[in-house]
Design an enzyme around this catalytic site. Structure first.
Site: not given
Ligand SMILES: [Zn+2]
Length: 442
Positions: A270, A321
């Site tokens: 991220h 993800d």
């Molecule tokens: Zn994750």
């Protein structure tokens, strides 16, 4: 030994016509003198295999079910989404997780993904007791990837706390090994092989105390020869930064740096909300920055500074993800398109650079430096795109077709370590499998 004649192929940074590749024992090898006569034609545009560097396979069960929050409640936040995700985590067994992961990995295969980085923290029984095989869940994921036909880096995740200074709560007892030394003892029993890398992950600075992060980082670094992948969720939410600053007087990136967790085998997942000092630390350590744009937009995380990270020396990789979407083409273009929205300018990322993130850089971050290029000696992975689909027709057949026009449905065939899969035949079967596997656990 099999030879293929690729109508068009991305070799290095160029798309070439009539590329002959010979595959032997799962690798590209030198073509023999009469190879062209025996070649099997692969029409379309072939690119290297794509790496999905951040996956939580069980989140696939949530797709389509979390947009409105729970009945009678407002649409919710990251944190209410997390409650729904925990409800699925509570129900999974090694058998149901195997079925769900295999179906999810087959969806990835059909989208051109040849290797997954599975960020795995669902280790123990619902009351926190280890299974008879303490790695029953991890081994179920390894078997699922093998049976789906893709490689896996099992990023076995250390998860010890509900938040900074708080013991695991509720379903989190399934995640915790108690401390990082016991985590390492369990992970040491996992076995890698030619298509399986055993790597490490620190869930986040929320879930692992600083001294324990050091233990995990030392395990990953091993004897210092090559090291194993070490992944960590980093600054996905502003709240994480606030909590870390309040508890430690440091940003999450600064804490990871002090704990010895940054380096070329580290992937910061991220990396959304960063300070200038964070950018400098991540860049100078040569870390990978794993962006997951379709999940980040689904959860309302924000837009991370992908260009600034790369300019400081970090290497971009991509992941799906939570699997709100499994489409590596969408992840690639989203990095550039999100930057355009954030800056009101175009031209931050070239198609070739985004392809590098999705192929060789991605595979390297998962511990497979021998994948992601169409070249002699590399693993024989090929993703072949239909150039006659309503999306790709007339788009020029260059790198821009791949990044800015194609979608997962345009993948006609996928080769993983020399094994060729035709996707049209697989898709109905995968749909059926996904329906059964998700209904069983929700
Ligand atoms: Zn994750």
């Amino acid at each position: 030994m099999t030879t293929y004649l690729l109508e068009k192929a991305l070799v290095g940074e160029q798309v070439l016509d009539d590329v002959l590749v010979t595959v032997d024992a799962g690798r590209f090898v030198e073509a023999g003198p009469d190879a062209r006569d025996r070649a099997i034609r692969l029409p379309g545009l072939s690119i290297p295999g794509l790496a999905n560097c951040h996956s939580h396979a069980f989140h696939r069960a949530l797709r389509g079910h979390t947009q409105l929050g729970r009945a009678g409640e407002p649409p919710g936040t990251f944190w209410t989404w997390r409650e729904q995700m925990y409800a699925v985590a509570r129900r999974l067994t090694p058998d149901s997780y195997y079925a769900l992961a295999r179906a999810t990995y087959r969806e990835m295969l059909a989208a051109g993904i040849t290797c997954v980085g599975e960020f795995h923290y669902l280790h123990h029984q619902p009351d926190g007791t280890p299974y008879a095989d303490p790695n029953a869940m991890g081994n179920a994921l390894i078997a699922a990837a093998k049976d789906a036909g893709i490689r896996i880096a099992l990023l076995d995740t250390c998860y010890l706390a509900a938040g900074i200074g708080r013991a695991p709560e509720g379903v989190q007892v399934r995640y915790s090994d108690g401390d990082a030394t016991r985590w390492a003892g369990r992970v040491d029993a996992l076995k890698g092989d030619d298509t399986t890398v055993i790597g490490a992950a620190v869930h986040s600075v929320r879930a692992v105390p600083k001294d324990q992060i050091t233990t995990v980082a030392e395990w990953a670094q091993g004897d210092g020869q090559s090291g194993k992948p070490l992944h960590v969720h980093l600054s996905e939410q502003v709240a994480e930064n606030e909590q870390c600053l309040a508890a430690h007087g440091r940003t999450p990136t600064e804490l990871l740096d002090e704990a010895g967790a940054l380096g070329p085998m580290t992937s910061a997942v991220h990396a959304t909300h960063l300070t200038d000092h964070d950018l400098a630390l991540l860049g100078s350590a040569g870390t990978h920055a794993c962006f997951c744009p379709t999940t980040e937009r689904d959860l309302g995380d924000g837009i991370g500074p992908s260009r600034a990270l790369a300019d400081h020396g970090a290497r971009l990789t991509l992941g799906s993800d939570s699997h709100a979407v499994i489409d590596p083409f969408e992840e690639m273009r989203a990095v550039e398109l999100d930057e355009r929205l954030a800056t009101q300018r175009r031209g931050h990322w070239s198609a070739i650079d985004l392809l590098g993130a999705a192929t060789h850089d991605g595979h390297a971050s998962l511990g497979f430096p021998d994948a992601g290029r169409i070249a002699v000696g590399q693993r024989a992975d090929l993703v072949t795109l239909d150039l006659t689909s309503p999306r790709t027709a007339g788009t020029g057949a260059g790198p821009e077709t791949v990044v800015f026009a194609a979608v997962a449905e345009d993948v006609r065939s996928v080769m993983v370590d020399g094994v060729l899969h035709e996707t049209a035949a697989l898709r109905p079967e995968i749909g059926h499998e996904l329906r059964a596997a998700t209904e069983g656990v929700r």
